[in-house]
Design an enzyme around this catalytic site. Sequence first.
Site, PDB file in Angstrom:
ATOM      1  N   ARG A  15      -2.430  -2.034  -3.635  1.00  0.00           N
ATOM      2  CA  ARG A  15      -3.641  -1.225  -3.484  1.00  0.00           C
ATOM      3  C   ARG A  15      -3.523  -0.043  -4.439  1.00  0.00           C
ATOM      4  O   ARG A  15      -2.539   0.709  -4.387  1.00  0.00           O
ATOM      5  CB  ARG A  15      -3.754  -0.722  -2.053  1.00  0.00           C
ATOM      6  CG  ARG A  15      -4.914   0.211  -1.889  1.00  0.00           C
ATOM      7  CD  ARG A  15      -4.973   0.787  -0.497  1.00  0.00           C
ATOM      8  NE  ARG A  15      -6.157   1.609  -0.381  1.00  0.00           N
ATOM      9  CZ  ARG A  15      -6.208   2.732   0.314  1.00  0.00           C
ATOM     10  NH1 ARG A  15      -5.153   3.170   0.961  1.00  0.00           N
ATOM     11  NH2 ARG A  15      -7.311   3.421   0.383  1.00  0.00           N
ATOM     12  N   GLU A  42      -8.193  -5.214   4.892  1.00  0.00           N
ATOM     13  CA  GLU A  42      -7.975  -4.884   3.480  1.00  0.00           C
ATOM     14  C   GLU A  42      -6.793  -5.651   2.901  1.00  0.00           C
ATOM     15  O   GLU A  42      -6.814  -6.049   1.736  1.00  0.00           O
ATOM     16  CB  GLU A  42      -7.769  -3.371   3.332  1.00  0.00           C
ATOM     17  CG  GLU A  42      -9.077  -2.610   3.556  1.00  0.00           C
ATOM     18  CD  GLU A  42      -8.901  -1.120   3.723  1.00  0.00           C
ATOM     19  OE1 GLU A  42      -8.531  -0.698   4.834  1.00  0.00           O
ATOM     20  OE2 GLU A  42      -9.123  -0.376   2.760  1.00  0.00           O
ATOM     21  N   ARG A  68     -11.685  15.623   6.888  1.00  0.00           N
ATOM     22  CA  ARG A  68     -12.447  16.020   5.696  1.00  0.00           C
ATOM     23  C   ARG A  68     -13.882  16.381   6.070  1.00  0.00           C
ATOM     24  O   ARG A  68     -14.493  15.725   6.922  1.00  0.00           O
ATOM     25  CB  ARG A  68     -12.486  14.870   4.684  1.00  0.00           C
ATOM     26  CG  ARG A  68     -11.169  14.636   4.008  1.00  0.00           C
ATOM     27  CD  ARG A  68     -11.217  13.409   3.113  1.00  0.00           C
ATOM     28  NE  ARG A  68     -10.068  12.556   3.386  1.00  0.00           N
ATOM     29  CZ  ARG A  68     -10.024  11.251   3.161  1.00  0.00           C
ATOM     30  NH1 ARG A  68     -11.053  10.628   2.651  1.00  0.00           N
ATOM     31  NH2 ARG A  68      -8.942  10.570   3.456  1.00  0.00           N
ATOM     32  N   ASN A 103       0.874  -1.172   0.000  1.00  0.00           N
ATOM     33  CA  ASN A 103       0.000   0.000   0.000  1.00  0.00           C
ATOM     34  C   ASN A 103       0.913   1.224   0.000  1.00  0.00           C
ATOM     35  O   ASN A 103       1.438   1.617   1.040  1.00  0.00           O
ATOM     36  CB  ASN A 103      -0.885  -0.045   1.251  1.00  0.00           C
ATOM     37  CG  ASN A 103      -1.872   1.101   1.303  1.00  0.00           C
ATOM     38  OD1 ASN A 103      -1.793   2.034   0.504  1.00  0.00           O
ATOM     39  ND2 ASN A 103      -2.793   1.044   2.245  1.00  0.00           N
ATOM     40  N   HIS A 156     -12.594   3.008  -0.537  1.00  0.00           N
ATOM     41  CA  HIS A 156     -12.629   1.988   0.526  1.00  0.00           C
ATOM     42  C   HIS A 156     -13.296   0.700   0.021  1.00  0.00           C
ATOM     43  O   HIS A 156     -13.806  -0.085   0.820  1.00  0.00           O
ATOM     44  CB  HIS A 156     -13.424   2.442   1.771  1.00  0.00           C
ATOM     45  CG  HIS A 156     -12.787   3.539   2.556  1.00  0.00           C
ATOM     46  ND1 HIS A 156     -13.543   4.507   3.179  1.00  0.00           N
ATOM     47  CD2 HIS A 156     -11.509   3.816   2.855  1.00  0.00           C
ATOM     48  CE1 HIS A 156     -12.745   5.348   3.819  1.00  0.00           C
ATOM     49  NE2 HIS A 156     -11.498   4.951   3.629  1.00  0.00           N
ATOM     50  N   LYS A 159       3.158   0.744   3.245  1.00  0.00           N
ATOM     51  CA  LYS A 159       2.726  -0.263   4.212  1.00  0.00           C
ATOM     52  C   LYS A 159       2.766  -1.608   3.508  1.00  0.00           C
ATOM     53  O   LYS A 159       2.428  -1.686   2.320  1.00  0.00           O
ATOM     54  CB  LYS A 159       1.293  -0.006   4.667  1.00  0.00           C
ATOM     55  CG  LYS A 159       1.165   1.105   5.659  1.00  0.00           C
ATOM     56  CD  LYS A 159      -0.240   1.086   6.276  1.00  0.00           C
ATOM     57  CE  LYS A 159      -0.633   2.486   6.660  1.00  0.00           C
ATOM     58  NZ  LYS A 159      -1.989   2.848   6.387  1.00  0.00           N
ATOM     59  N   GLU A 196     -14.906  -0.086  14.792  1.00  0.00           N
ATOM     60  CA  GLU A 196     -14.585  -1.305  15.532  1.00  0.00           C
ATOM     61  C   GLU A 196     -14.397  -1.059  17.024  1.00  0.00           C
ATOM     62  O   GLU A 196     -14.557  -1.973  17.831  1.00  0.00           O
ATOM     63  CB  GLU A 196     -13.295  -1.926  14.970  1.00  0.00           C
ATOM     64  CG  GLU A 196     -13.457  -2.480  13.575  1.00  0.00           C
ATOM     65  CD  GLU A 196     -12.132  -2.810  12.902  1.00  0.00           C
ATOM     66  OE1 GLU A 196     -11.153  -3.129  13.614  1.00  0.00           O
ATOM     67  OE2 GLU A 196     -12.075  -2.738  11.662  1.00  0.00           O
ATOM     68  N   LEU A 214     -15.772   3.438   9.311  1.00  0.00           N
ATOM     69  CA  LEU A 214     -15.504   4.672  10.056  1.00  0.00           C
ATOM     70  C   LEU A 214     -14.075   4.656  10.573  1.00  0.00           C
ATOM     71  O   LEU A 214     -13.795   4.113  11.651  1.00  0.00           O
ATOM     72  CB  LEU A 214     -16.485   4.808  11.233  1.00  0.00           C
ATOM     73  CG  LEU A 214     -17.978   4.622  10.897  1.00  0.00           C
ATOM     74  CD1 LEU A 214     -18.821   4.726  12.169  1.00  0.00           C
ATOM     75  CD2 LEU A 214     -18.433   5.652   9.871  1.00  0.00           C
ATOM     76  N   GLY A 215     -13.161   5.187   9.796  1.00  0.00           N
ATOM     77  CA  GLY A 215     -11.767   5.329  10.240  1.00  0.00           C
ATOM     78  C   GLY A 215     -11.441   6.804  10.233  1.00  0.00           C
ATOM     79  O   GLY A 215     -12.324   7.634  10.450  1.00  0.00           O
ATOM     80  N   GLY A 247     -11.217   1.874  12.356  1.00  0.00           N
ATOM     81  CA  GLY A 247     -10.776   2.312  13.687  1.00  0.00           C
ATOM     82  C   GLY A 247     -11.879   2.768  14.622  1.00  0.00           C
ATOM     83  O   GLY A 247     -11.991   2.297  15.759  1.00  0.00           O
TER      84      GLY A 247
HETATM   85  P1  AMP Z   1      -8.359   3.893  10.726  1.00  0.00           P
HETATM   86  O1  AMP Z   1      -8.297   4.996   9.711  1.00  0.00           O
HETATM   87  O2  AMP Z   1      -9.321   2.816  10.379  1.00  0.00           O
HETATM   88  O3  AMP Z   1      -7.000   3.372  11.107  1.00  0.00           O
HETATM   89  O4  AMP Z   1      -8.964   4.565  12.062  1.00  0.00           O
HETATM   90  C1  AMP Z   1      -8.206   5.498  12.797  1.00  0.00           C
HETATM   91  C2  AMP Z   1      -9.106   6.187  13.785  1.00  0.00           C
HETATM   92  O5  AMP Z   1      -9.762   5.231  14.612  1.00  0.00           O
HETATM   93  C3  AMP Z   1      -8.378   7.092  14.765  1.00  0.00           C
HETATM   94  O6  AMP Z   1      -8.172   8.373  14.240  1.00  0.00           O
HETATM   95  C4  AMP Z   1      -9.330   7.125  15.957  1.00  0.00           C
HETATM   96  O7  AMP Z   1     -10.232   8.195  15.778  1.00  0.00           O
HETATM   97  C5  AMP Z   1     -10.106   5.849  15.846  1.00  0.00           C
HETATM   98  N1  AMP Z   1      -9.845   4.902  16.939  1.00  0.00           N
HETATM   99  C6  AMP Z   1      -8.866   3.991  17.037  1.00  0.00           C
HETATM  100  N2  AMP Z   1      -8.947   3.315  18.199  1.00  0.00           N
HETATM  101  C7  AMP Z   1     -10.013   3.808  18.859  1.00  0.00           C
HETATM  102  C8  AMP Z   1     -10.643   3.544  20.126  1.00  0.00           C
HETATM  103  N3  AMP Z   1     -10.166   2.605  20.947  1.00  0.00           N
HETATM  104  N4  AMP Z   1     -11.722   4.275  20.454  1.00  0.00           N
HETATM  105  C9  AMP Z   1     -12.211   5.217  19.631  1.00  0.00           C
HETATM  106  N5  AMP Z   1     -11.683   5.499  18.437  1.00  0.00           N
HETATM  107  C10 AMP Z   1     -10.592   4.824  18.055  1.00  0.00           C
END
Ligand code: AMP
Length: 401
Positions: A94, A387, A244, A10, A183, A17, A336, A212-213, A333
């Site tokens: 990717r 992914e 964003r 990636n 995504h 990555k 989950e 939701l990341g 993130g």
């Molecule tokens: P991702 O882009 O999927 O890696 O998600 C990253 C985002 O997940 C971070 O910016 C956090 O806002 C959120 N996140 C990660 N761990 C937690 C957690 N334990 N509780 C709440 N939000 C989290």
Amino acid sequence: MSPSRVLVLNSGSSSVKYQLLDMRDSSRLAAGLVERIGEETSRLRHTPLARGGETREWNAPVADHEAALKAVSQELARDGLGLDSPELAAIGHRVVHGGKRFTEPTVVDEAVLAEIERLIPVAPLHNPANLTGIRTAQALRPDLPQVAVFDTAFHTTMPESAARYAIDVRTADEHRIRRYGFHGTSHAYVSRATAKLLGRAPEEVNVIVLHLGNGASASAVRGGRCVDTSMGLTPLEGLVMGTRSGDADPAVIFHLARVGGMSIDEIDTLLNKKSGLVGLCGDNDMREIRRRIDEGDAQAQLAFDIYIHRLKKYIGAYCAVLGTVDAIAFTAGVGENAAPVREAAVAGLEILGLAVDGALNAVRSDEPRLISPEDARVKIAVVPTDEELEIATQTFALVEG
Ligand code: AMP
């Protein structure tokens, strides 16, 4: 034995990555990351997962993607997993934007590279880095199939009614303006994993996936095929994200240019990098926002409320698009890990048959699981996305098939 390993790359503008998987059992042999490529403070982090080895980390300048991939190869070689190994079957890349043309993972040749390059105007940040990653990997192992797995591919099944914007058709076609969605690898993986969790075939179920990341997108998946998604021409549209804005009246841009005196580049930066949660409250990490809310911080609370309001609107919209919904899956993130987000997103939506069970929602786990009450009409699920595994699976299926 025929080669069964797949390296997944990636490649971002300043990072790479990677994961090395063995597709005989989908196990992960190694994973890592090279960051801040091109800077003095580049960093490599490598974990040899196969042997339960310790993570190795070093800081030293890594000039470019070629140097990064060579460094990755050296680290892999230290664990007997080098890129020169005859057990490597393919490299899966990717690629963010595949336009309308790439509806499936594709073995890279010169024509494919040219098409990815032609799409740079609609993915100026991502496609150039993805191309560099592919070319570098080709130079290291010219004999090996390089497979491009596109973020947009899963969404190419959207009907024209969902994919087209209501703007002048000729102008839109001339500039290839339409909803592409992103995504896609995650939405594909999670929608299938959700069907499996329900004990049903993907063709039999309608699922809303909420990825939701830091970036965030929703999709409506009917019988395994995407019929709508929240990101559009670029990953800016849709949900409120870490930095964003997601949806905003397009006239905001004219207003900022005409009345605010801002340049197009400044507005681009504002909406992509300085908006969303970070623009609303100064933080883009949901953990920090929740901590501030617990301390009574009104700005963090408002940012959270705006985030949830938008999410609810998409849940409602996709219930309408699908007609019947079997499950809603939270992933990435925030999806989950953040139980309060899941709870707030469906609060008050009993009219749509949605509810979460407080105790189930509070459970922390890396496994796919249901968090709705047992008798719920619409199941609510938490499904960790993967992914890399999806890219490796698609890559291996293509080169084996
Ligand atoms: P991702 O882009 O999927 O890696 O998600 C990253 C985002 O997940 C971070 O910016 C956090 O806002 C959120 N996140 C990660 N761990 C937690 C957690 N334990 N509780 C709440 N939000 C989290």
